[in-house]
Design an enzyme around this catalytic site. Structure first.
Site, short mmCIF file in Angstrom:
data_model
loop_
_atom_site.label_atom_id
_atom_site.label_comp_id
_atom_site.label_asym_id
_atom_site.label_seq_id
_atom_site.Cartn_x
_atom_site.Cartn_y
_atom_site.Cartn_z
N GLY A 183 27.22 11.84 26.54
CA GLY A 183 27.04 12.80 25.47
C GLY A 183 25.58 12.96 25.09
O GLY A 183 24.90 13.81 25.64
N SER A 241 26.65 10.18 32.85
CA SER A 241 25.84 11.00 31.98
C SER A 241 24.98 10.14 31.04
O SER A 241 24.23 9.29 31.50
CB SER A 241 26.74 11.95 31.20
OG SER A 241 26.00 12.93 30.52
N TYR A 242 25.11 10.33 29.72
CA TYR A 242 24.29 9.57 28.77
C TYR A 242 24.68 8.09 28.77
O TYR A 242 23.97 7.27 28.17
CB TYR A 242 24.41 10.16 27.37
CG TYR A 242 23.31 9.67 26.44
CD1 TYR A 242 22.04 10.25 26.48
CD2 TYR A 242 23.53 8.63 25.55
CE1 TYR A 242 21.03 9.80 25.65
CE2 TYR A 242 22.53 8.18 24.71
CZ TYR A 242 21.27 8.77 24.76
OH TYR A 242 20.26 8.31 23.95
N ASP A 255 26.12 18.94 40.07
CA ASP A 255 25.73 18.82 38.67
C ASP A 255 24.26 19.18 38.52
O ASP A 255 23.40 18.56 39.16
CB ASP A 255 26.00 17.39 38.19
CG ASP A 255 25.53 17.15 36.76
OD1 ASP A 255 25.29 18.13 36.04
OD2 ASP A 255 25.42 15.97 36.38
N HIS A 309 29.45 17.04 37.48
CA HIS A 309 28.99 16.01 36.56
C HIS A 309 30.04 14.91 36.38
O HIS A 309 29.70 13.73 36.32
CB HIS A 309 28.69 16.67 35.21
CG HIS A 309 28.01 15.78 34.23
ND1 HIS A 309 26.73 15.31 34.40
CD2 HIS A 309 28.43 15.27 33.04
CE1 HIS A 309 26.38 14.57 33.36
NE2 HIS A 309 27.39 14.53 32.52
#
Length: 917
Positions: A586, A682-683, A840, A892
């Protein structure tokens, strides 16, 4: 390496990669073998004069009626258009005749233009590839006998003429054997022009009609040469019987050196080869028509590294079983996405895209169909004039006449090294000239077209912008796409946590229709779901879902902060399998909704928003999976202290996650000594390293392995802000999403060093505008336009239902679901919400490669492909202390887009091995 050795190696590679009779293999073979040959350039005037001198005409009276096809065998009903097929003689002396297939427009053919389609090769069939595989009115079904309707056939907007050019291609033939060994660009253009002039005598109603030439691949030679021949002869004869209005060439083979260089660059920018091999090619290859041994060796290394994939669609599957003796030579040109694109391009005619179930074995069905006697009879194919059965490209009977009939630089007598002068000539003549590219072709890649445009140095009249087909207009929905599922969750109740930390809670079962739910004992649930009394895995059995009646783990009693979790044990031998924690990124996205429900959990939500289905490649098949919604405020996790929602960051998230783990392991002591892994995306490139380092640090501080951390894995990781941002714009440009002009502006004005000037921000904003409304998390995925009507949403064979995230959100906000899951809505300030490989563009593979460059780790295992089910699943390179792997065709959220490959990658990771070679 000798020329003979190189040719043998090339021949072997082609046998492995695909049948030599595919256009998909032909242009690659032809271009690479031309490295050993030099040709004199010739002008369009030379070619056209040759056409004029050899022009042959004969009477066509009565031949149109004889060529009419009443109905093709296996055709689905009566066609609402006329179709014709037959031969046009182009040389009476040698008995040379070209075969054609013509379909008039379905509506108002007298008002529609005439379009000639030419496939490439050189030497591949416009009937087999063009009409039957790509843009004609019918496709051949897998029974090899019946046909189905192509909804996106180009005869919806034009009268389509498919020509099997040159002689020896498909049904086209000559009665003079030497004709087969004296072929080339000039004779092909001459024969095509002769064909056209005679065909227009046979169909005089099309004289003077607006005429366009379209095609692909080596059509980048055929089309400009034929177009220039038409223009020259129109001038000589002072007539416009062939009223040429425009040409359009898809994935054009235009320039030998540019195409070879672009192919290798495309390999690198699409994560198919290592940067070391790409550097070796750059250092040893001048791309000026001369290819020394070192260059060839570097090119061969690149071919080896990329593995066996379909280079004409790098994300497509291969054909492994077409009930065909040559099934292992199964490289198939998959151009369905390509014809979707080009149909909308053609005359700006836009039609709605819909899911197309692409069959990689279609070419075999076509070959079998076109060799059926009743089909050849219906097409008026003169089999007595053919030496061999119909074949897609001119390289028939590999065991009999491979080197006699195959097109090679030796028997292809002339071909310019560059067609760019001819393209320039067309532009100067005022003919509308279009070049278009499917952006997942690695043989005649979009990169090559862009390099050719650089050479032409044409002024820009209209800036780069996105274009849309009907179903892709509008902005993004703002939501991530999920997969279909039914949801089961588990929590640790806060009150129970305080008083009964060591006790297991009861098991509940939930009917899948969500109409009723009731408590049951472990024994009664066991009758419905065959679970061990100590097994807390969720499972689907008939219409019953069983799950652990847990809720939250409190991480700060004073603030009333509690994290929600979902835990599923492995269905088989859970006590022998490791424990894996999954964290989404996120920051602030749900590991429950995105991770468990969309990507890799055991269930997902159907389009009715109510029922679930079981996932085939759930990760709990190989591990015990723990999903945590972190930080507070994500999903069902909450805090009773409002300020907690505004005072968040990496440190608090890490501390809460560690506290959660310690408390959770007290509740499940059987996992305290279990091998433990942390995985996410991701984050989580922030979350995971910080949590892992905290675990290692605290283990050392207390001199114990309280949490037995064995490894971490991060997918499409956000590791470095500036690197990630720079890589995104590099990725856009490398994937033909933004213009050279804007990309150069970004390079010139953005230092990506924490200082972003107004010029830099303006350039980045222009790039965002240019790329348009695509899903940055999977640049080839469709979008959801109507979640209430799934059939009204665009979708794709590769990507599932783009509206699934809406189904998950609706399901998790269903009061019955929340009540059944014991979700503590009183602690939430809002309803449940979520947030939104090598496809991605946000945390791109490019970004990971840049981060690895910064780390400067030594390579221990060189870049190579890894495989699942005989397909290249991605690429892997082993560094000292770190493994980098790509997952081919994933966005992603890797497990959502490529679940089978993601599960195989997880298994290798847990076993401490590189993915299978």
């Amino acid at each position: 390496m000798s020329r003979e050795a190189f040719a043998l190696q090339l021949f072997f590679l082609l046998l492995v990669h695909g049948t030599l009779a595919d256009q998909a293999a032909r242009v690659l073979e032809f271009s690479r073998s031309r490295m050993n040959f030099q040709y004199d350039q010739y002008t369009t005037e030379h070619a056209s004069q040759r056409v004029n001198h050899q022009l042959y005409m004969r009477s066509q009276v009565g031949l149109k009626e004889a060529d009419k096809v009443s109905e093709l065998p296996g055709q689905p009903g009566r066609a609402d258009f006329d179709q014709y097929a037959g031969y046009v003689t182009v040389s009476a002396t040698s008995g040379k005749a070209l075969f054609y297939y013509f379909v008039e427009a379905a509506e108002d053919p007298s008002t529609k233009p005439l379009v000639l389609w030419l496939n490439g090769g050189p030497g591949c069939s416009s009937l087999g590839d063009g009409a039957m595989l790509e843009i004609g009115p019918f496709f051949v079904n897998s029974d090899n006998k019946t046909l189905s309707i192509n909804r996106y056939a180009w005869n919806n907007v034009a009268n389509m003429l498919f020509l099997e050019s040159l002689i020896g291609v498909g049904f086209s033939y000559s009665n003079t054997t030497s004709d087969y060994n004296n072929t080339g660009d000039r004779s092909t253009a001459a024969d095509a022009y002769t064909f056209l002039t005679n065909w227009l005598e046979r169909f005089p109603e099309y004289k003077g009609r607006d005429f366009f030439i379209t095609g692909e691949s080596y059509g980048g030679h055929y089309i400009p040469q034929l177009a220039n021949a038409i223009l020259t002869n129109n001038n000589i004869m002072n007539t416009t019987s062939i009223n040429l209005k425009g040409v359009a060439i898809g994935n054009a083979y235009l320039d030998d050196s540019t195409n070879t260089r672009a192919t290798i660059d495309y390999y690198l920018t699409h994560a198919l080869i290592s940067k070391e091999t790409h550097l070796a090619v750059q250092q040893n290859c001048s791309f000026n028509g001369t290819y020394m041994a070192q260059c060839r060796n570097a090119l061969a290394a690149a071919e080896t590294e990329k593995g066996i994939i379909d280079l004409y669609n790098i994300y497509a599957p291969l054909c492994w079983n077409a009930s065909n003796p040559r099934q292992l030579n199964g490289l198939v040109q998959l151009l369905t996405d390509f014809y979707h694109l080009t149909l909308a391009l053609f005359l700006s005619y836009q039609m709605v895209l819909q899911a197309t179930n692409v069959d990689p074995c279609s070419r075999y069905y076509i070959e079998s169909y076109l060799n059926r006697p009743e089909v050849q009879k219906a097409l008026h194919a003169n089999t007595t004039g053919l030496e061999q059965p119909w074949s897609d490209c001119r390289c028939k009977n590999i065991d009999k006449s491979l080197f006699n009939n195959i097109i090679t630089p030796e028997n292809w007598k002339d071909a310019p090294m560059s067609m760019l002068p001819s393209i320039q000539g067309l532009i100067s003549s005022g003919v509308s000239t279009w070049l278009y590219s499917g952006d997942i072709d690695a043989v005649c890649p979009v990169t090559s077209t862009l390099y050719s445009l650089d050479i032409l140095e044409l002024p820009i009249n209209s800036s780069w912008r996105p274009w849309y087909s009907d179903d892709n207009e509008g902005s993004e929905t703002g939501f991530v796409s999920w997969g279909d599922c039914r949801l089961v969750a588990m929590w640790l109740d806060t009150k129970v946590w305080c008083s009964q930390q060591s006790e297991k809670l009861g098991i509940w079962f939930l009917p899948t229709n969500l109409k009723e739910h009731s408590p049951c004992s472990p024994h009664s649930c066991k009758e419905n779901c065959p679970l061990n009394d100590q097994n807390f895995a969720s499972s689907l059995y008939g219409d019953v879902l069983c799950f652990n009646n847990n809720r939250y783990v409190t991480v700060d009693a004073k603030a009333g902060r509690a994290l929600f979790y979902y835990f599923v044990e492995a269905p088989h031998d859970p006590f022998k399998k490791p424990l894996v924690l999954w964290l989404n990124g996120g920051p602030g996205c749900s590991s429950f909704g995105a991770g468990a429900m969309l990507e890799l959990g055991p269930f997902s939500v159907r389009s009715d928003n109510k029922t679930l289905y079981k996932k085939q490649h759930a990760w709990n098949t190989v591990a015990n999976m723990l999903f945590v919604e972190v930080p507070a405020g994500v999903g069902y996790s909450y805090s009773n202290t409002t300020s907690d929602y505004y005072n968040i960051g990496d440190k608090k998230t890490t501390d809460d996650a560690y506290t959660f783990l310690i408390n959770w392991l007290k509740k499940f002591p059987e996992y305290q000594d279990r091998d433990f892994f942390i995985i996410g995306e991701s984050y989580a490139g922030h979350y995971i390293p910080e949590l892992a380092n905290l675990i290692v640090s605290n283990n050392r501080a207390i001199n114990s392995t309280n949490i037995k951390l064995k490894g971490v894995a991060i997918g499409n990781a956000d590791l470095h802000d500036n690197v990630t941002l720079r890589a995104s714009f590099d990725y856009y440009w490398r994937h033909a999403m933004i213009s050279d002009r804007v990309y150069r502006a970004i390079q010139a004005s953005c230092g990506f060093n924490d200082t972003y000037t107004n010029d830099c921000q303006n350039a980045m904003n222009l790039a965002i505008e240019e790329k348009g409304n695509v899903d940055d998390y999977n640049i080839y995925a469709p979008q959801c336009h109507d979640a209430s009507n799934p059939s009204g949403s665009s979708d794709s064979v590769l990507y599932g239902d783009p509206c699934t995230n809406h189904y998950v959100s609706s399901y998790l906000n269903n009061p019955e679901v929340q009540r059944a899951l014991h979700a503590n809505n009183t602690g939430l300030n809002y309803t449940w919400m979520d947030c939104s490989g090598d496809m991605d563009a946000v945390c791109s593979v490019t970004s990971t490669q840049y981060a690895l460059d910064i780390l400067g780790l030594p390579v221990e295992t060189s870049w190579r492909p890894w495989h699942v089910d005989n397909e290249v699943a991605g690429y892997v390179v082993g560094y000292r202390g770190l493994v980098f792997a790509t997952v081919r065709g994933a966005g992603h959220m890797v497990p959502y887009y490529q679940p089978r490959r993601a599960l195989a990658l997880l298994s290798s990771f847990l076993e401490g091995k590189l993915p299978p070679e």
